[in-house]
Design an enzyme around this catalytic site. Structure first.
Site, PDB file in Angstrom:
ATOM      1  CG  ASP A 146       2.256   4.775   5.715  1.00  0.00           C
ATOM      2  OD1 ASP A 146       2.469   4.544   4.512  1.00  0.00           O
ATOM      3  OD2 ASP A 146       2.322   3.885   6.577  1.00  0.00           O
ATOM      4  NE  ARG A 185      -3.425  10.572  -2.221  1.00  0.00           N
ATOM      5  CZ  ARG A 185      -3.617   9.246  -2.186  1.00  0.00           C
ATOM      6  NH1 ARG A 185      -3.081   8.517  -1.242  1.00  0.00           N
ATOM      7  NH2 ARG A 185      -4.341   8.654  -3.103  1.00  0.00           N
ATOM      8  CG  ASN A 224      11.523  10.389  -4.191  1.00  0.00           C
ATOM      9  OD1 ASN A 224      12.088  11.479  -4.257  1.00  0.00           O
ATOM     10  ND2 ASN A 224      12.018   9.366  -3.502  1.00  0.00           N
ATOM     11  CG  ASN A 225       3.273  10.566  -5.966  1.00  0.00           C
ATOM     12  OD1 ASN A 225       2.959  11.419  -6.797  1.00  0.00           O
ATOM     13  ND2 ASN A 225       2.562   9.480  -5.730  1.00  0.00           N
ATOM     14  CE1 TYR A 280      -5.833  -3.925  -1.481  1.00  0.00           C
ATOM     15  CE2 TYR A 280      -4.470  -1.977  -1.153  1.00  0.00           C
ATOM     16  CZ  TYR A 280      -4.670  -3.327  -1.015  1.00  0.00           C
ATOM     17  OH  TYR A 280      -3.719  -4.109  -0.408  1.00  0.00           O
ATOM     18  CE  LYS A 336      -8.443   8.091  -5.197  1.00  0.00           C
ATOM     19  NZ  LYS A 336      -7.290   7.311  -5.597  1.00  0.00           N
TER      20      LYS A 336
END
Ligand code: IMP
Length: 195
Positions: free
Chosen positions: A72, A181, A12-13, A154, A175
């Site tokens: 995940d 990711r 849902n991001n 983090y 990043k």
């Protein structure tokens, strides 16, 4: 649109969805959970990143019939035998409180000489009934105190190898170019473009 293959990204991001839609081009139409009317909280009950990614992808395939991929992510700290790992979001308890998670991590790392850590993102993809798992890693170290305001989770205590700043001190473009990711997503896209 109708000629494009539909594939669900079990998230849902909105940020993650936009990012992958931009990269993947016009071979696939990427749908989010909201687009297929899935508003259940899919339980992440596995003890591994791979297991949780697979649970989410299988859930969508079984209940909604779509090909699907799910991710995940965890922070794996060498001196802590891979913790917080699959528990990264709830290391300090169920509240998903990043500040509390970071505090606990730093206190568990007190006096530790070995500060090596890595972020790892696992993506499970189900196309027809075949499952494929890819992952992406960024290596780095855990700093002694938080630094920087960007990012999330983090980021203020993770310094990627080759840089003198934490993820939270980096601009998002940098990043997102070097992150766990980004590396996992590149693997996924390489695979999707081949099949
Ligand atoms: P998720 O699987 O993407 O939901 O990530 C699980 C948890 O890992 C998050 O709640 C964060 O605590 C942590 N995490 C994931 N990605 C990052 C990142 O890029 N920076 C910092 N923390 C992250």
């Amino acid at each position: 649109m109708s000629g494009m293959k539909k594939i669900v990204f079990a998230t849902n991001n909105a940020h993650k969805l936009r990012e992958i839609r931009e990269i993947i081009g016009d071979k696939y139409e990427i749908l989010g959970l909201a687009d297929i009317g899935c508003d259940e909280d899919i339980p992440e009950t596995s003890g591994t990143l791979e297991g949780n990614a697979e649970i989410k992808a299988r859930y969508v395939k079984e209940h909604y019939g779509y090909d699907c991929f799910a991710d995940d992510t965890g922070l794996e700290v060498e001196a802590l035998h891979g913790a917080p790992g699959v528990l990264s979001a709830r290391y300090a308890g169920d509240g998903h409180d990043s500040l509390a998670n970071m505090k606990l991590l730093l206190s568990n790392m007190e006096g530790q000489g070995n500060r090596k850590a890595r972020f790892r993102t696992v993506i499970a993809l189900i196309v027809n009934n075949d499952i494929t798992i890819v992952d992406g890693i960024v290596n780095g170290t855990i700093t002694h105190s938080p630094s920087g305001d960007n990012g999330f989770g983090y980021d203020p205590v993770f310094m990627p190898d080759g840089y003198e700043m934490t993820f939270a001190e980096m601009d998002s473009v940098t990043k997102n170019r070097i992150s766990h990711r980004a590396n996992a997503t590149s693997e996924l896209i390489r695979y999707l473009k081949r099949i």
